[in-house]
Design an enzyme around this catalytic site. Structure first.
Site: not given
Ligand code: PGA
Ligand code: ZN
Length: 375
Positions: A173, A301
């Protein structure tokens, strides 16, 4: 709006993995990201693989006049056939087509509020293969009047961290990897935000995404880079509350593993106690968390649940019950800025979309642009 033409193809996400892109009526393009620290209750990203989904969508037709957000439900059944990611990419593309790319106004013509950007500045855990902190993300929480100011503050503090730490590596990230103990990173950030305030007058708090399920094995929490090495559940609860107090953390995501609803309830709610893997954007799990008083904040998400309709229900339920919402990117991101629009259109409190890297910056820039449009 009719889908006259639907095309799907394989693209690469920021981690160079295959991802799916969908194009509706030649103009409306959308894609879905993928996670690395995925929760066990997430929808399957692809039921078979990306090729199967691409073929399926290239031969898919639906005779339906899409006019309102709720019409997207017509596409929800695809989640079980091709997976959460292609379904989300298609729903994004159709939403863009319905709104002629003015998604946030379409969702709420009176939208006025911009989210606060949580900035991932130091990281490790499942977001890198090299030796790093156990804690997956150390997040900046800026205080300022406008979104643009807050995004700039995050970037300035991030650049300071780069200079001072001389870190050579970054996580998926774009956060700096400091191969140091969690407590040393807390100390480092405490001093840094103090200095930053002295120089600029801007207050910056910080918090973490512990992503604790990633190092929870056989009933215990196993740290590599911390004062303590193996913690029982009780000790982990104590540890998180102790860190909150000692380092004045403003935000703690997934401090405990993804099934411990009653443990979350024991975390100090003076700070934001956020559930990501705990809830996985799932209404039933959110209801359970509300009942158990596990959280006062949650990650959203869309591809965790694989339906924009379900995602909206979760957001509404959270707001109705006083739970703050954080819309979030994934570690394997694409150039689609959609989450910026969802954040504004659905009046969400925070956005977690990183600080550095083109896939992250495109969302921040979109929010700055929306801010100029709104104000
Ligand atoms: P991920 O992690 O996109 O790799 O699942 C992001 C998070 O845990 O917030
Ligand atoms: Zn997370």
């Amino acid at each position: 709006m009719l889908i006259k033409e639907l095309k799907a193809r394989i693209i690469k996400n920021s981690r160079n993995e295959n991802a799916i892109e969908v194009i509706v009526n030649k103009k409306y393009v959308a894609s879905a990201p993928s996670g690395a620290s995925t929760g066990m209750y997430e929808a399957k990203a692809f039921t078979k693989d990306v090729k199967f989904a691409v073929n399926y969508l290239n031969n898919f037709s639906v005779h339906y006049d899409f006019e309102e957000f709720k019409d997207l439900e017509v596409l929800d059944h695809l989640k079980l056939i091709i997976g959460g990611n292609p379904t989300i990419a298609l729903q994004y593309a159709v939403l863009k087509a319905m709104s002629k790319n003015k998604v946030y106004n379409f969702l709420n013509p009176r939208a006025k509020r911009l989210p606060i950007p949580l900035g991932n500045c130091v990281g490790g855990g499942a977001h890198t293969k090299i030796k790093a902190s156990d804690i997956q993300e150390f997040l900046l929480i800026p205080e300022a009047k406008t979104f643009s100011q807050m995004a700039n503050i995050n970037r300035n503090v991030y650049d300071m961290i780069g200079k001072l730490s001389k870190a050579k590596h970054k996580t998926d990230e774009g956060a700096f990897i400091l191969n140091e103990r969690n407590e040393d990173i807390f100390e480092f950030l405490t001093d840094l935000v103090y200095e930053f305030r002295e120089h600029t007058g801007y207050k910056v708090n910080f918090g973490v995404d512990v992503a604790a399920s990633q190092f929870f094995k056989k009933g215990k929490y196993h740290y590599n880079n911390s004062k303590q090495k193996v913690l029982t559940r009780e000790k982990q609860i104590y540890q998180i509350n102790d860190w909150i107090k000692e380092y004045n953390l403003g935000y703690v995501e997934d401090g405990l593993e993804e099934n411990d609803f009653s443990g979350f309830a024991k975390l100090n709610k003076k700070t934001l106690i956020c559930g990501d893997d705990l809830i996985t954007t799932n209404l039933e799990r959110l209801k359970k968390a509300v009942k158990a008083k596990s959280v006062n904040c949650m990650i959203v998400k869309p591809n965790q649940i694989g339906s924009l309709i379900e995602t909206k229900k979760v957001v509404d339920f959270a707001h109705k019950h006083g739970i703050k919402t954080v819309i979030s990117h994934r570690s394997g991101e694409t150039m689609d800025p959609m989450i910026a629009h969802l954040a504004v259109g659905w009046n969400m409190n925070y956005i977690k979309t990183g600080i550095f890297g083109k896939e992250r910056e495109v969302k921040l820039k979109e929010l700055a642009r929306i801010e100029r449009e709104i104000i």
